[in-house]
Write a protein that holds these residues in place. Structure first.
Motif, PDB file in Angstrom:
ATOM      1  N   THR A 288      12.562  41.029  -6.811  1.00 17.96           N
ATOM      2  CA  THR A 288      13.138  39.725  -6.473  1.00 17.96           C
ATOM      3  C   THR A 288      12.096  38.934  -5.696  1.00 17.96           C
ATOM      4  O   THR A 288      11.226  39.512  -5.031  1.00 17.96           O
ATOM      5  N   ASN A 289      12.198  37.623  -5.762  1.00 18.14           N
ATOM      6  CA  ASN A 289      11.130  36.793  -5.227  1.00 18.14           C
ATOM      7  C   ASN A 289      11.070  36.772  -3.700  1.00 18.14           C
ATOM      8  O   ASN A 289      10.169  36.177  -3.128  1.00 18.14           O
TER       9      ASN A 289
ATOM     10  N   ARG B 299       2.890  37.753 -10.744  1.00 14.94           N
ATOM     11  CA  ARG B 299       4.348  37.699 -10.904  1.00 14.94           C
ATOM     12  C   ARG B 299       4.640  37.343 -12.361  1.00 14.94           C
ATOM     13  O   ARG B 299       4.406  36.216 -12.787  1.00 14.94           O
TER      14      ARG B 299
ATOM     15  N   THR C 288       6.763  29.656  -3.601  1.00 14.19           N
ATOM     16  CA  THR C 288       5.640  30.353  -2.987  1.00 14.19           C
ATOM     17  C   THR C 288       4.849  29.352  -2.170  1.00 14.19           C
ATOM     18  O   THR C 288       4.826  28.154  -2.482  1.00 14.19           O
TER      19      THR C 288
ATOM     20  N   PRO D   3       2.286  32.878 -10.845  1.00 16.20           N
ATOM     21  CA  PRO D   3       3.276  33.288 -11.831  1.00 16.20           C
ATOM     22  C   PRO D   3       2.765  33.180 -13.265  1.00 16.20           C
ATOM     23  O   PRO D   3       1.944  32.314 -13.588  1.00 16.20           O
TER      24      PRO D   3
ATOM     25  N   ILE E 143       9.750  40.013 -12.989  1.00 20.62           N
ATOM     26  CA  ILE E 143      10.939  39.334 -12.478  1.00 20.62           C
ATOM     27  C   ILE E 143      11.687  38.710 -13.663  1.00 20.62           C
ATOM     28  O   ILE E 143      11.091  37.954 -14.438  1.00 20.62           O
TER      29      ILE E 143
ATOM     30  N   ILE F 158      11.580  29.930  -9.499  1.00 27.96           N
ATOM     31  CA  ILE F 158      10.937  31.152  -9.012  1.00 27.96           C
ATOM     32  C   ILE F 158       9.427  30.957  -8.934  1.00 27.96           C
ATOM     33  O   ILE F 158       8.779  31.322  -7.940  1.00 27.96           O
TER      34      ILE F 158
ATOM     35  N   ALA G  41       6.255  40.267  -3.864  1.00 27.59           N
ATOM     36  CA  ALA G  41       6.340  39.037  -4.651  1.00 27.59           C
ATOM     37  C   ALA G  41       5.868  37.820  -3.867  1.00 27.59           C
ATOM     38  O   ALA G  41       5.673  36.754  -4.458  1.00 27.59           O
ATOM     39  N   ARG G  42       5.654  37.962  -2.581  1.00 25.68           N
ATOM     40  CA  ARG G  42       5.309  36.805  -1.750  1.00 25.68           C
ATOM     41  C   ARG G  42       3.881  36.867  -1.197  1.00 25.68           C
ATOM     42  O   ARG G  42       3.270  35.823  -0.943  1.00 25.68           O
TER      43      ARG G  42
END
Length: 477
Positions: A373-374, A289, A406, A256, A391, A402, A379-380
């Motif tokens: 969205t996470n 992200r 992960t 992130p 995001i 957020i 995003a994953r």
């Protein structure tokens, strides 16, 4: 331009000599910008691994007892030779990976040369003796090491393993990626030219399921260091477990970048996008992200769109982003882009189509997604391509939640009003590395991740520590 077909690429470097593989199979190295063959590289076998390990085991008997000054001199000689053959190293990385040469120089070559000198000057730490009450604490090399390096930063990871191992007094077998093995051949020629004793360094290219698996499981290897995907890292650890060898891993990331409400939005978003697009997004630490305050979200999305559409594709002196490393990697990234659209993310710019003006080359458009969205796949999962996911967040607690939601914890970033303002945010992020307000990678500092991003550290003094066994000597009180 370097003619790699004349650089022993049909041979293995074992026990100080260029030798044929016991299998003899050849693997084509492809230029991803032109789709043309650069050369063919021999593929090793499990039998070759046995020969390499025996050579390294024999060499360790004497290499471990060399003085720190001698190992320092060898490492400085290697760095000097890297400087002399810098163009060959740039050419090796650029042509096999697709990174423009002018970027390959500072991104892929300059840092590794510095890192070799860094560890040359730290070889003397092996002779440091500490007193602990009535005991002495001694440092000894861990032994014979197996190194499995990746295709995305091949020289960087080669040096991150080989240089501290040599400084510590270890011997080694290195296995480069089949896609980007050429810089390892340059390095093997350099190492041979400086007269490193036979068996200390061995180069054994080959397929992961064959050479990599044999290195990981070999009973006479004391340590294996792997850089690559989390999936493959699990297999390495599983293969190494029965012999209880030391395992270090630098694995995946889904990192992130938190842009705070008081940050310079234009500068932060631009830097964040370029961080993802450099090296065509094939960077394990890429901040893919981008977390932006909801109040500034649409403004940030527009900045990201503009930055992405300014990116120049190609491998020329004015280009920023080359192709993906292979047709397979291009197709994987395109699949993620299509998945993002299917799951409802807003495609701001880019997409899965071949970029205009490129009839050849494994190119992917710089791509920006908004309204991510996470819980979305993009995003994953680690895409490993030029795709950034934007995001929004309402407050800092939500941003931290957020960011930490992960399975990975390799890298992160914070862009705030200033570094002092960023540090309280940094302390709440679960990651082993954090870039603050555009701070650059530092070879003097440890690099490695939390959670499923691996274990162990490379670079800095911690990188040397991975190759050290501590011996506690109990003296009469």
């Amino acid at each position: 331009m370097t003619d790699f077909s004349k650089m022993h690429t049909d041979k293995l470097y074992l026990n100080g000599q260029w030798q044929p593989s016991r299998g003899g199979d050849l693997h084509a190295v492809i230029n991803p910008a032109t789709e043309e063959e650069i050369c063919k590289v021999v593929q090793g076998t499990a039998e070759d691994v046995d020969i390499a390990v025996a050579a390294a085991r024999e060499a360790f008997k004497t290499w471990r007892n060399t003085s720190a000054a001698e190992r320092r001199d060898y490492l400085h000689a290697i760095a000097d030779a890297m400087e002399a053959r810098k163009e060959d190293l740039i050419d090796a990385v650029s042509r096999a990976l697709g990174c423009p040469p002018h970027i390959s120089e500072w991104l892929h070559v300059d840092g590794p040369i510095y890192a070799v000198r860094y560890y040359a000057d730290r070889a003397q730490l092996m002779e440091k003796t500490e007193k602990a009450a009535h005991s002495l604490v001694l440092r000894e090399p861990v032994g014979v090491c197996g190194f499995i390096t990746p295709w995305n930063y091949p020289l960087h990871q080669f040096v991150g393993k080989v240089a501290p191992a040599l400084a510590a007094g270890c011997t080694m077998i290195t296995k480069p990626s089949e896609m980007t093995p050429l810089q390892d051949y340059v390095m093997a020629e350099i190492i041979d030219s400086v007269g490193l004793p036979a068996g200390v360094f061995n180069l054994l290219p080959g397929a992961g399921p064959i050479v990599g698996a044999a290195l990981s499981a070999h009973p006479d290897i004391d340590m294996v260091s792997f850089t690559g995907s989390t999936r493959a890292g699990i297999e390495v650890a599983r293969a190494a477990a029965p012999t209880v060898k030391r395992v270090t891993q630098e694995l995946g990331g889904k990192s992130p970048l938190i842009i705070t409400p008081d940050a310079d939005l234009e500068t932060a978003v631009r830097w964040g996008c370029e961080d993802v697009f450099i090296n065509s997004g094939q960077t394990c630490t890429a901040l893919t992200r981008m977390l932006v305050p909801a109040d500034h979200y649409e403004e940030a999305v527009e900045i990201a769109r503009r930055v992405a559409e300014e990116i120049s594709l190609g491998t020329g002196p004015d280009d920023f982003m080359g192709p993906l490393s292979s047709a397979r990697q291009r197709d994987i990234v395109r699949g993620y882009i299509e998945k993002g659209i299917a799951e409802g993310a807003r495609l701001v710019t880019g997409g899965a189509e071949q970029p205009e003006g490129f009839s050849k080359g494994f190119y992917v458009k710089p791509t920006v997604f908004a309204d991510v969205t996470n819980d979305m796949t993009i995003a994953r999962e680690e895409i490993f391509g030029p795709v950034t996911c934007m995001i929004p967040y309402r407050d800092m607690d939500e941003a931290i939640a957020i960011a930490n939601d992960t399975e990975y914890g390799l890298s992160s970033g914070v862009w705030a009003k200033d570094a002092e303002s960023a540090l309280p945010v940094v302390r709440r992020i679960e990651a082993g590395l954090c870039f603050v307000n555009g701070g650059e990678f530092n070879y003097d500092a440890p690099f490695g991740g939390y959670k499923r991003s691996g274990n162990g550290r490379e670079f800095g003094d911690a990188g040397l520590d991975e190759f050290i066994e501590l011996k506690s000597v109990q003296l009469p009180a």
